[in-house]
Write a protein that holds these residues in place. Structure first.
Motif, PDB file in Angstrom:
ATOM      1  N   GLN A 179      44.981  35.111  27.822  1.00  0.00           N
ATOM      2  CA  GLN A 179      46.094  35.925  28.299  1.00  0.00           C
ATOM      3  C   GLN A 179      47.123  36.178  27.205  1.00  0.00           C
ATOM      4  N   ASP A 180      47.427  35.152  26.401  1.00  0.00           N
ATOM      5  CA  ASP A 180      48.444  35.352  25.363  1.00  0.00           C
ATOM      6  C   ASP A 180      47.964  36.348  24.307  1.00  0.00           C
ATOM      7  N   GLU A 181      46.642  36.383  24.062  1.00  0.00           N
ATOM      8  CA  GLU A 181      46.106  37.354  23.112  1.00  0.00           C
ATOM      9  C   GLU A 181      46.244  38.776  23.645  1.00  0.00           C
ATOM     10  N   MET A 182      45.949  38.938  24.934  1.00  0.00           N
ATOM     11  CA  MET A 182      46.051  40.274  25.513  1.00  0.00           C
ATOM     12  C   MET A 182      47.508  40.735  25.572  1.00  0.00           C
ATOM     13  N   SER A 225      33.407  43.469  29.597  1.00  0.00           N
ATOM     14  CA  SER A 225      31.993  43.708  29.293  1.00  0.00           C
ATOM     15  C   SER A 225      31.699  43.623  27.804  1.00  0.00           C
ATOM     16  N   THR A 226      32.716  43.824  26.958  1.00  0.00           N
ATOM     17  CA  THR A 226      32.474  43.802  25.515  1.00  0.00           C
ATOM     18  C   THR A 226      33.179  42.645  24.817  1.00  0.00           C
ATOM     19  N   GLY A 227      33.625  41.667  25.567  1.00  0.00           N
ATOM     20  CA  GLY A 227      34.286  40.527  24.948  1.00  0.00           C
ATOM     21  C   GLY A 227      35.288  39.900  25.895  1.00  0.00           C
ATOM     22  N   SER A 228      36.232  39.175  25.350  1.00  0.00           N
ATOM     23  CA  SER A 228      37.196  38.488  26.205  1.00  0.00           C
ATOM     24  C   SER A 228      38.487  38.225  25.449  1.00  0.00           C
ATOM     25  N   PHE A 229      39.527  37.960  26.192  1.00  0.00           N
ATOM     26  CA  PHE A 229      40.829  37.597  25.647  1.00  0.00           C
ATOM     27  C   PHE A 229      41.354  36.382  26.396  1.00  0.00           C
ATOM     28  N   GLY A 231      31.845  36.654  25.497  1.00  0.00           N
ATOM     29  CA  GLY A 231      33.137  36.128  25.093  1.00  0.00           C
ATOM     30  C   GLY A 231      33.274  34.643  25.309  1.00  0.00           C
ATOM     31  N   ILE A 232      34.508  34.186  25.424  1.00  0.00           N
ATOM     32  CA  ILE A 232      34.819  32.773  25.464  1.00  0.00           C
ATOM     33  C   ILE A 232      35.192  32.343  26.869  1.00  0.00           C
ATOM     34  N   LYS A 233      34.947  31.094  27.166  1.00  0.00           N
ATOM     35  CA  LYS A 233      35.278  30.577  28.484  1.00  0.00           C
ATOM     36  C   LYS A 233      36.790  30.406  28.612  1.00  0.00           C
ATOM     37  N   GLY A 234      37.267  30.581  29.829  1.00  0.00           N
ATOM     38  CA  GLY A 234      38.681  30.384  30.076  1.00  0.00           C
ATOM     39  C   GLY A 234      39.529  31.589  29.759  1.00  0.00           C
ATOM     40  N   GLY A 235      38.898  32.694  29.380  1.00  0.00           N
ATOM     41  CA  GLY A 235      39.653  33.890  29.054  1.00  0.00           C
ATOM     42  C   GLY A 235      39.472  34.957  30.110  1.00  0.00           C
ATOM     43  N   ILE A 236      39.973  36.142  29.806  1.00  0.00           N
ATOM     44  CA  ILE A 236      39.795  37.307  30.667  1.00  0.00           C
ATOM     45  C   ILE A 236      38.519  37.992  30.217  1.00  0.00           C
ATOM     46  N   GLN A 237      37.494  37.945  31.038  1.00  0.00           N
ATOM     47  CA  GLN A 237      36.183  38.433  30.646  1.00  0.00           C
ATOM     48  C   GLN A 237      36.081  39.941  30.837  1.00  0.00           C
TER      49      GLN A 237
END
Length: 410
Positions: free
Chosen positions: A285-288, A279-283, A271-277
């Protein structure tokens, strides 16, 4: 002549011109002859760059897809791979190529069966079709090969701003899948099939399906894989390697494990840095937050200590929740009359006797479905319970099918 052969930009301009000639209706054999005469061969990476540039310059991807097979026929045997990197055993590309060898074996067996079609007698048709059906079923395993390219390899190419060629290749995957599906249906037909009908089926359906698989092998090995080896890092390839088993292998089971030096599983970040990691990706916080607000279900999570840890808050939540319940014992969130049911569910989930419990009720003239799931870790340990609540009133009224796009009005 040498100034063209030795100049990358001039080679690409000439190749671009030749491809546009194909699209304007020029005979492929004439274009191929000019290519051989003027360029002799062209490096694999320049083929990709030219295709990407044409798309950036406005040539529709659908048009590139339509002429893709003609491009392949013109370039076949004249792509220079002398600068390609070596591929270690067990590497994802090594696996792709080993799968291609198996696909070629099956394709060769099928082509031999096609070769006897002109001499086939009616009484031999049934056995012939059984053999062809088996071969086509084996070729259909290529779907896993294509899925790994689409969902593992192509995203990394897109990060390198190589977007056009993967889209075109994905389109060819879909065409090949459809050709194989139609071919299998043709040799699965019930009833008497004559040798004459077999000849028609073979020419119109079977040969194109097998040829599509063979052509894709050339596109992969002469263009896609050498270019991907140049563009992707060992970290990228290890991402792909770690996730390959989720899709499975095509007619081949790798016997060699691959792991680049200096990399461990913990080094790989999904996933992307600075997100919520995860095992299958990341978000972010606003996306989640938006995801949980948008899901057509209400969700409440209770941890292994029976404390409410989280609930979703959509615009049409069925049962009222507020943040005061966070950290509260779940038993205190239910009326006394239902606490014994809560205790039983939690006890059964914790002991492992059960993992799901479902209820449905009529509530304010709506049909509400409630289901509880035990959450378990990778070793089976109990992590908590999640409650899903959904209003099924509208869904229960559905009949027939809706295959066409129609936006619902709420």
């Amino acid at each position: 002549m040498s100034e063209i052969i030795n100049n990358s930009q001039k080679r690409k301009e000439l190749l671009k011109h030749m491809i546009l000639q194909l699209h304007s209706g020029e005979a492929p054999e004439l274009v191929r002859a000019r290519l051989v005469e003027l360029l002799k061969s062209i490096p694999y990476d320049e083929v990709v760059e030219v295709e990407q540039e044409l798309i950036w310059e406005g040539l529709p991807e659908e048009e590139v897809l339509r002429f893709c097979d003609i491009h392949t026929a013109v370039l076949d045997g004249h792509i220079d791979q002398s600068g390609a990197r070596s591929i270690p055993a067990g590497h994802p590309v090594d696996t792709f190529k080993m799968e291609n060898r198996e696909l070629e074996k099956v394709a060769d067996e099928l082509q031999q069966l096609f070769g006897i079609v002109p001499y086939l007698k009616d009484k031999e048709v049934k056995d012939w079709m059984i053999k062809v059906h088996g071969g086509l079923n084996s070729l259909m395993d290529v779907d896993k090969h294509y899925l790994r390219k689409e969902y593992l390899l192509f995203p990394f190419l897109e990060k390198q701003e190589i977007t056009g060629p993967p889209k075109v290749m994905w389109g060819k995957h879909d065409e090949t899948r459809e050709l194989l599906k139609t071919a299998i249906e043709a040799v699965s037909a019930e009833g008497q099939v004559t040798a004459e009908e077999v000849r028609t089926i073979t020419d119109m359906l079977l040969v194109p399906a097998v040829q599509a698989v063979i052509d894709m092998v050339m596109k992969e090995e002469e263009i896609l894989f050498p270019m991907a080896m140049d563009k992707l890092s060992d970290d990228d390839w290890y991402h792909i390697y770690q996730q390959t088993m989720e899709f499975g292998y095509c007619l081949y089971d790798p016997q060699v494990e691959w792991k680049p030096e200096g990399i461990s599983v913990s080094d790989i970040e999904y996933g992307i840095k600075g997100g919520i990691q995860l095992s299958t990706g990341s978000f972010h916080q606003d996306e989640m937050e938006a995801l949980f607000r948008t899901l057509p279900i209400d969700l409440t999570f209770v941890d292994k200590n029976d404390k409410v840890k989280f609930f979703s808050m959509g615009p049409d939540r069925i049962f009222t929740r507020n943040r005061a319940i966070i950290g509260r014992d779940v038993r205190n969130c239910h009326p006394p009359s239902s606490v014994d049911i809560v205790d039983r569910i939690l006890d059964d989930f914790k002991s492992g006797r059960e993992s799901t419990a479902a209820f449905w009720i009529n509530f304010k003239e709506r049909f509400i479905y409630i289901e509880y799931f035990a959450l378990r870790g990778s070793n089976g340990e109990y992590l908590g319970t999640v409650e899903f609540t959904q209003d099924l009133t509208t869904y229960r009224k559905l009949e027939g099918e809706q295959r066409l796009l129609s936006y619902s009005k709420k």
